[in-house]
Design a protein around this motif. Sequence first.
Motif, PDB file in Angstrom:
ATOM      1  N   ALA A   1     -68.634  45.732 -11.204  1.00  0.00           N
ATOM      2  CA  ALA A   1     -69.115  46.442 -12.388  1.00  0.00           C
ATOM      3  C   ALA A   1     -70.444  47.122 -12.097  1.00  0.00           C
ATOM      4  N   LEU A   2     -71.344  46.425 -11.421  1.00  0.00           N
ATOM      5  CA  LEU A   2     -72.658  46.979 -11.133  1.00  0.00           C
ATOM      6  C   LEU A   2     -72.566  48.140 -10.142  1.00  0.00           C
ATOM      7  N   ALA A   3     -71.714  48.011  -9.132  1.00  0.00           N
ATOM      8  CA  ALA A   3     -71.538  49.096  -8.163  1.00  0.00           C
ATOM      9  C   ALA A   3     -70.946  50.340  -8.830  1.00  0.00           C
ATOM     10  N   LEU A   4     -69.995  50.145  -9.737  1.00  0.00           N
ATOM     11  CA  LEU A   4     -69.423  51.282 -10.470  1.00  0.00           C
ATOM     12  C   LEU A   4     -70.480  51.954 -11.345  1.00  0.00           C
ATOM     13  N   MET A   5     -71.351  51.150 -11.947  1.00  0.00           N
ATOM     14  CA  MET A   5     -72.434  51.705 -12.753  1.00  0.00           C
ATOM     15  C   MET A   5     -73.465  52.423 -11.882  1.00  0.00           C
TER      16      MET A   5
ATOM     17  N   GLU B   1     -64.865  45.259 -24.382  1.00  0.00           N
ATOM     18  CA  GLU B   1     -65.061  46.645 -23.963  1.00  0.00           C
ATOM     19  C   GLU B   1     -66.496  46.938 -23.554  1.00  0.00           C
ATOM     20  N   GLY B   2     -67.163  45.909 -23.004  1.00  0.00           N
ATOM     21  CA  GLY B   2     -68.508  46.094 -22.483  1.00  0.00           C
ATOM     22  C   GLY B   2     -69.621  45.868 -23.479  1.00  0.00           C
ATOM     23  N   ARG B   3     -69.258  45.536 -24.719  1.00  0.00           N
ATOM     24  CA  ARG B   3     -70.269  45.328 -25.758  1.00  0.00           C
ATOM     25  C   ARG B   3     -70.614  43.855 -25.893  1.00  0.00           C
ATOM     26  N   GLY B   4     -71.893  43.579 -26.158  1.00  0.00           N
ATOM     27  CA  GLY B   4     -72.332  42.220 -26.421  1.00  0.00           C
ATOM     28  C   GLY B   4     -72.023  41.822 -27.854  1.00  0.00           C
ATOM     29  N   PRO B   5     -72.464  40.621 -28.269  1.00  0.00           N
ATOM     30  CA  PRO B   5     -72.238  40.170 -29.650  1.00  0.00           C
ATOM     31  C   PRO B   5     -72.792  41.133 -30.691  1.00  0.00           C
ATOM     32  N   ASN B   6     -73.898  41.811 -30.337  1.00  0.00           N
ATOM     33  CA  ASN B   6     -74.404  42.895 -31.176  1.00  0.00           C
ATOM     34  C   ASN B   6     -73.562  44.132 -30.873  1.00  0.00           C
TER      35      ASN B   6
ATOM     36  N   ILE C   1     -71.991  47.127 -20.563  1.00  0.00           N
ATOM     37  CA  ILE C   1     -71.151  47.725 -19.523  1.00  0.00           C
ATOM     38  C   ILE C   1     -70.439  48.932 -20.136  1.00  0.00           C
ATOM     39  N   PRO C   2     -70.447  50.084 -19.471  1.00  0.00           N
ATOM     40  CA  PRO C   2     -69.697  51.231 -20.007  1.00  0.00           C
ATOM     41  C   PRO C   2     -68.223  50.894 -20.213  1.00  0.00           C
TER      42      PRO C   2
END
Length: 309
Positions: free
Chosen positions: A73-77, A216-221, A227-228
């Motif tokens: 995930a980090l490498a893609l970002m 889908e990459g979203r946190g609890p908020n 993550i995109p």
Amino acid sequence: MICYKQEHLIKMVEEAKVLTKKGKVAKYIPALGEADPSTLAVAIYTGEQDCMYAGNIDEVFTLQSISKVLTLALALMDRGSDYVFQRVGMEPTGDPFNSISKLETSIPSKPLNPMINAGALAVTDMLVGNTLKDKLERVLNFIRKLTGNKNISYNPVVAQSEFETADLNRSLCYFMRQHGIIESNIEQLIDLYTKHCAIEMNCNDLAKLGYVIGNEGRGPNANENIIPLEVARIVKTFMVTCGMYNASGEFAINVGIPSKSGVSGGILGSVPHGVGIGIYGPALDDKGNSIGGLRLLELLSKQYNLSIF
């Protein structure tokens, strides 16, 4: 929304724990060989304040191959999908996670996917940072943000144990450097790789991490995209096709939850639209997956209809 019940989780852990007697801990990494094979724990996170859990929930374990999901995930970002997949493929393999054979027979000579050791080493080589320390700190900070736990770090004893027994991974790296897949100093790359594999947490942290990937990459908020969306989608796809080593196809049929295992006995589960599962059971089957954890995920999937298929 599914109503998860603590009593269900407790019963499932008790049923699955029977299988731990048939598994073995990963003694080829000496520090992992000290784990209690009878341990089994699970946590489920749905975005509420606390996880629901059962079993030895306070046990801390290292991520091992689960970290491959996070470095991908980090490498893609960092680099974008075109750059990453010029150097690493997208296809599952029926070979063991540490196999070198496909590197020798594939043209071009690049790893088949990011979830096998060769692919994860190539991905680790892509991480952005001026020094090894910078790169490791970026991985740690990324995981801290995903879990909401600022205290997460790596286990230096496990990292050193892996570094000293990483000759096969060194062989993979030298082969890939010969063919232009990686560029880094091999010893520095192995150092970074073994340290991110030795990042440790408990099942609660792992479930919260899985929640973000599933959501889908979203946190609890809901307003916070960690993550995109496209990166989360790619990562989940690899978890389905390659996440359980060379048992991924059978796992998809029997369980159907995007998951990634590690030889410490951890399993990360990410149910689409926001359910995270963290499991720890160090007794492994012959393919390197937690034997009790696999059964536990199968029971969870059937009880709550979690299969994506």
